[in-house]
Design a protein around this motif. Structure first.
Motif, short mmCIF file in Angstrom:
data_model
loop_
_atom_site.label_atom_id
_atom_site.label_comp_id
_atom_site.label_asym_id
_atom_site.label_seq_id
_atom_site.Cartn_x
_atom_site.Cartn_y
_atom_site.Cartn_z
N TRP A 26 -75.59 -103.65 15.42
CA TRP A 26 -76.22 -102.90 14.33
C TRP A 26 -76.60 -101.50 14.77
O TRP A 26 -76.48 -100.53 14.00
N GLN A 29 -73.45 -99.45 14.84
CA GLN A 29 -73.06 -99.10 13.47
C GLN A 29 -73.90 -97.93 12.96
O GLN A 29 -73.39 -97.04 12.30
N ALA A 30 -75.20 -97.96 13.26
CA ALA A 30 -76.07 -96.86 12.82
C ALA A 30 -75.66 -95.55 13.49
O ALA A 30 -75.66 -94.50 12.85
N LEU A 32 -72.66 -94.74 14.58
CA LEU A 32 -71.36 -94.29 14.09
C LEU A 32 -71.38 -93.88 12.62
O LEU A 32 -70.59 -93.03 12.21
N SER A 33 -72.26 -94.46 11.83
CA SER A 33 -72.20 -94.19 10.39
C SER A 33 -73.20 -93.16 9.92
O SER A 33 -72.91 -92.39 9.01
N VAL A 34 -74.40 -93.11 10.49
CA VAL A 34 -75.44 -92.21 9.97
C VAL A 34 -75.92 -91.23 11.04
O VAL A 34 -75.74 -90.03 10.91
N SER A 35 -76.55 -91.75 12.05
CA SER A 35 -77.20 -90.89 13.04
C SER A 35 -76.20 -90.06 13.84
O SER A 35 -76.45 -88.87 14.09
N PRO A 37 -73.06 -88.84 13.10
CA PRO A 37 -72.56 -87.65 12.41
C PRO A 37 -73.63 -86.59 12.17
O PRO A 37 -73.35 -85.39 12.27
N TYR A 75 -84.16 -92.69 11.55
CA TYR A 75 -83.32 -93.77 11.02
C TYR A 75 -82.91 -94.73 12.12
O TYR A 75 -82.96 -95.94 11.95
N HIS A 80 -83.19 -99.66 13.08
CA HIS A 80 -82.55 -100.46 14.12
C HIS A 80 -83.38 -100.41 15.39
O HIS A 80 -83.00 -99.78 16.37
#
Length: 84
Positions: A26, A29-30, A32-35, A37, A75, A80
């Protein structure tokens, strides 16, 4: 007759814990997807500003911190959290 006062529910601990591998998944994923970028955009803007528009750093630096870096770290930390 008055209604009985609600009593506090006592919660039991969960029967099964969360696998540490799931927490790491998790977190990745955080990243790679939000933090990730958001931090990448902040680093890129700061580097390009330092190279081409050095006069913009006094206002762009704090703006990047407030709009991209701090939310990304919050975030990652809040949504997480690490191992417990």
């Amino acid at each position: 007759m008055p209604a009985p006062a609600p009593t506090a529910l006592s919660l039991r601990p969960p029967r099964f814990g969360v696998d540490p591998r799931a927490r790491r998944w998790w977190t990745m994923q955080a990243l790679l997807s939000v933090s990730g970028p958001m931090l990448l955009v902040a680093i890129t803007l700061a580097a390009l500003s330092a190279l081409f528009f050095a006069g913009a750093l006094p206002w762009l630096g704090p703006l990047l911190l407030v709009t991209l870096v701090v939310p990304a770290l919050v975030y990652l930390r809040v949504c997480h959290p690490g191992p417990r």
